[in-house]
Design a protein around this motif. Structure first.
Motif, PDB file in Angstrom:
ATOM      1  N   ASP A  99     -12.130  -5.413   4.317  1.00 17.22           N
ATOM      2  CA  ASP A  99     -11.814  -6.623   3.552  1.00 17.22           C
ATOM      3  C   ASP A  99     -12.566  -6.711   2.235  1.00 17.22           C
ATOM      4  OD1 ASP A  99     -10.309  -7.127   5.736  1.00 17.22           O
ATOM      5  OD2 ASP A  99     -11.509  -8.796   6.513  1.00 17.22           O
ATOM      6  N   TYR A 120      -8.048   6.950   8.645  1.00 16.91           N
ATOM      7  CA  TYR A 120      -6.733   6.480   8.206  1.00 16.91           C
ATOM      8  C   TYR A 120      -5.858   6.115   9.403  1.00 16.91           C
ATOM      9  CZ  TYR A 120      -8.210   8.828   3.922  1.00 16.91           C
ATOM     10  OH  TYR A 120      -8.917   9.225   2.826  1.00 16.91           O
ATOM     11  N   GLY A 132     -13.247  -4.228   0.331  1.00 22.32           N
ATOM     12  CA  GLY A 132     -12.840  -3.131  -0.543  1.00 22.32           C
ATOM     13  C   GLY A 132     -13.542  -1.812  -0.278  1.00 22.32           C
ATOM     14  N   SER A 133     -14.546  -1.801   0.612  1.00 19.99           N
ATOM     15  CA  SER A 133     -15.249  -0.559   0.937  1.00 19.99           C
ATOM     16  C   SER A 133     -14.395   0.294   1.876  1.00 19.99           C
ATOM     17  CB  SER A 133     -16.597  -0.864   1.592  1.00 19.99           C
ATOM     18  OG  SER A 133     -16.415  -1.594   2.793  1.00 19.99           O
ATOM     19  N   PRO A 134     -14.595   1.627   1.869  1.00 22.70           N
ATOM     20  CA  PRO A 134     -13.782   2.517   2.706  1.00 22.70           C
ATOM     21  C   PRO A 134     -13.960   2.203   4.195  1.00 22.70           C
ATOM     22  CG  PRO A 134     -15.003   3.770   1.058  1.00 22.70           C
ATOM     23  CD  PRO A 134     -15.543   2.385   1.020  1.00 22.70           C
ATOM     24  N   ALA A 135     -12.848   2.235   4.926  1.00 16.41           N
ATOM     25  CA  ALA A 135     -12.906   2.079   6.385  1.00 16.41           C
ATOM     26  C   ALA A 135     -13.362   3.393   6.992  1.00 16.41           C
ATOM     27  CB  ALA A 135     -11.532   1.689   6.921  1.00 16.41           C
ATOM     28  N   LYS A 136     -14.453   3.354   7.723  1.00 17.22           N
ATOM     29  CA  LYS A 136     -15.015   4.585   8.276  1.00 17.22           C
ATOM     30  C   LYS A 136     -15.187   4.479   9.787  1.00 17.22           C
ATOM     31  CE  LYS A 136     -17.381   6.174   4.103  1.00 17.22           C
ATOM     32  NZ  LYS A 136     -18.639   6.691   3.529  1.00 17.22           N
ATOM     33  N   SER A 178      -7.100   1.758   5.106  1.00 17.03           N
ATOM     34  CA  SER A 178      -8.185   2.678   4.763  1.00 17.03           C
ATOM     35  C   SER A 178      -9.346   1.969   4.080  1.00 17.03           C
ATOM     36  CB  SER A 178      -7.673   3.798   3.846  1.00 17.03           C
ATOM     37  OG  SER A 178      -7.194   3.257   2.620  1.00 17.03           O
ATOM     38  N   LYS A 179      -9.192   0.638   3.863  1.00 18.75           N
ATOM     39  CA  LYS A 179     -10.259  -0.131   3.215  1.00 18.75           C
ATOM     40  C   LYS A 179     -10.525  -1.406   3.994  1.00 18.75           C
ATOM     41  CE  LYS A 179      -9.636   1.488  -1.545  1.00 18.75           C
ATOM     42  NZ  LYS A 179      -9.399   1.088  -2.955  1.00 18.75           N
ATOM     43  N   ARG A 212     -14.104   9.038   6.483  1.00 14.01           N
ATOM     44  CA  ARG A 212     -13.018   8.145   6.067  1.00 14.01           C
ATOM     45  C   ARG A 212     -11.890   8.229   7.092  1.00 14.01           C
ATOM     46  NH1 ARG A 212     -11.732   6.493   0.665  1.00 14.01           N
ATOM     47  NH2 ARG A 212     -10.318   4.704   0.848  1.00 14.01           N
ATOM     48  N   LYS A 235      -6.397  -7.886   4.850  1.00 12.65           N
ATOM     49  CA  LYS A 235      -7.711  -8.537   4.682  1.00 12.65           C
ATOM     50  C   LYS A 235      -8.039  -9.517   5.816  1.00 12.65           C
ATOM     51  CE  LYS A 235      -7.809  -8.063  -0.357  1.00 12.65           C
ATOM     52  NZ  LYS A 235      -8.645  -6.872  -0.289  1.00 12.65           N
TER      53      LYS A 235
END
Length: 409
Positions: A248, A266, A250-254, A245-246, A264, A274
């Motif tokens: 590499d 999942y 650290g930002s949200p995976a969108k 969900s993030k 967002r 990473k």
């Protein structure tokens, strides 16, 4: 519902609405009386039917009157008014303008036309500046009342409205367009055809959302043992979070959803932690899909042992049931893509953003990664333009077969 009295945009005048309410309630009462007559069962007094009909009619009329009053109050305050632009300066435009100028449902911005003839309407600019004018004015609807623009211009206007989610309507005999999703209404006695990009509108949208809500809730409950077991095995197999969900950094995976809005996203982590950004750097030369905006890495070294298995049987996508449950996605629809991939879309590709993306769809059951991107877009466009509950059910059943057989990564 059968009398189309629950339309999101009512086109009935109030006297017409009351007349239809009386007729439809009368039909309902007649059906009730007929049923009890033939079954010879009267669980209550026959007067109860008459009282029910009268009370239902009274309360429906009062309720609809209140809704009309609330709508008018909002419209007077400028809330809910639809911004309208005309294309073409002719007698038909003037007649429709006169019919709509005092209609509080509309805010008429002006017209787009190459002529400089005097008119009651404000001329916003020539047709050549259509894109700039629409981007600046941001209308909700466009009515084209001018013929002779040429097939190329007509198609460009229609495509532009689809891509920018502007409701497009035209006067009949202007265009030779073969479409199935049309609505016809009249303004001042003039028939106007409304081209809709998809039948997934009105009640169709309600049906699909109900199926998504119920289906995702049942899926999360029934598959909860699989979800828990998968999470446990992923944790044992490699370091990192269970859910991807993030990114590499650290930002949200969108992913990009309906109308181009990011959400967002999942899924179970199937790669080493990473390593997602390597697709655009060290592994970029291994991309199998160089003909389009998508990235597919051949023999991806980032995939873990468990990742290969859950990808083969699409188990990694099960957390998307939560995206469906909260309303970001649908069970069936176009595949959701990364923001950086959507940025590389050509104009006609953006039509797939008309509806919510789905966990499964025509693309997923028709070859997945073996298809070219243009083939994917054609399949998604067909689905959007020909949506039906039955089509969703067929795709869902075929998806189960594809998942059980597994697929190559």
């Amino acid at each position: 519902a059968f009398g189309k009295m629950y339309g999101l945009k009512s086109t009935f005048r109030f006297p017409q609405e009351i007349r239809k309410t009386v007729i439809l309630c009368g039909i309902w009462a007649t059906l009730m009386i007929t049923y009890f007559f033939f079954t010879r069962t009267f669980p209550f007094s026959r007067l109860a039917i008459l009282y029910s009909w009268a009370l239902t009619l009274v309360f429906l009329v009062i309720g609809r009157a209140l809704i009309r009053a609330i709508q008018k109050a909002f419209l007077r305050a400028g809330i809910g008014r639809r911004k309208l632009i005309f294309i073409g300066n002719n007698a038909i435009t003037s007649e429709i303008y006169k019919a709509l100028k005092n209609n509080q449902s509309y805010k008429i911005l002006g017209l787009i036309d190459d002529s400089k003839n005097s008119t009651d309407l404000k001329i916003l600019g020539p047709l050549s500046e259509l894109e700039e004018i629409i981007k600046k004015q941001k209308p909700d609807e466009i009515i084209q009342s001018k013929s002779g623009l040429g097939a190329k211009n007509d198609e460009e206007i229609l495509e532009f409205c689809e891509l920018n989610h502007v409701n497009y309507r035209f006067i009949p005999d202007l265009l030779e367009v073969r479409r199935t999703n049309i609505n016809v209404e009249t303004i001042s006695g003039i028939p106007i055809i409304n081209l809709k990009p998809t039948p997934l509108d009105g009640w169709g949208k309600v049906y699909k959302r109900l199926m998504d809500g119920i289906g995702s809730a049942l899926g999360l409950i029934i598959l909860s043992p699989v979800l828990l077991l998968t999470a446990f095995i992923i944790k044992l197999d490699s370091k990192g979070p269970v859910i991807f969900s993030k990114l590499d950094d650290g930002s949200p995976a969108k992913r990009i959803g309906q109308y181009g809005k990011p959400f967002r996203f999942y899924k179970f982590r199937s790669m080493k932690d990473k390593t997602d950004s390597l697709r655009y750097s060290q592994l970029a030369e291994n991309n199998l899909r160089k003909e389009g905006p998508l990235v597919k890495i051949a023999n991806d070294p980032r995939v873990t042992r468990v990742g290969k298995f859950i990808r083969k049987y699409s188990i990694d996508e099960l957390p998307q049931l939560w995206n469906v449950f909260v309303g970001n996605m649908s069970l069936v629809g176009p595949r959701p893509h990364f923001p950086e991939e959507v940025e590389k879309y050509q104009k006609h590709h953006r039509f797939v953003l008309t509806i919510k993306p789905g966990i499964s769809g025509l693309t997923q059951i028709s070859g997945r990664s073996d298809l070219s991107f243009e083939e994917e877009v054609k399949l998604d466009r067909y689905y959007i333009e020909n949506w039906s509950v039955l089509l969703d059910l067929k795709i869902t059943l075929k998806t189960l077969g594809v998942v059980l057989r597994g697929h190559k990564e």
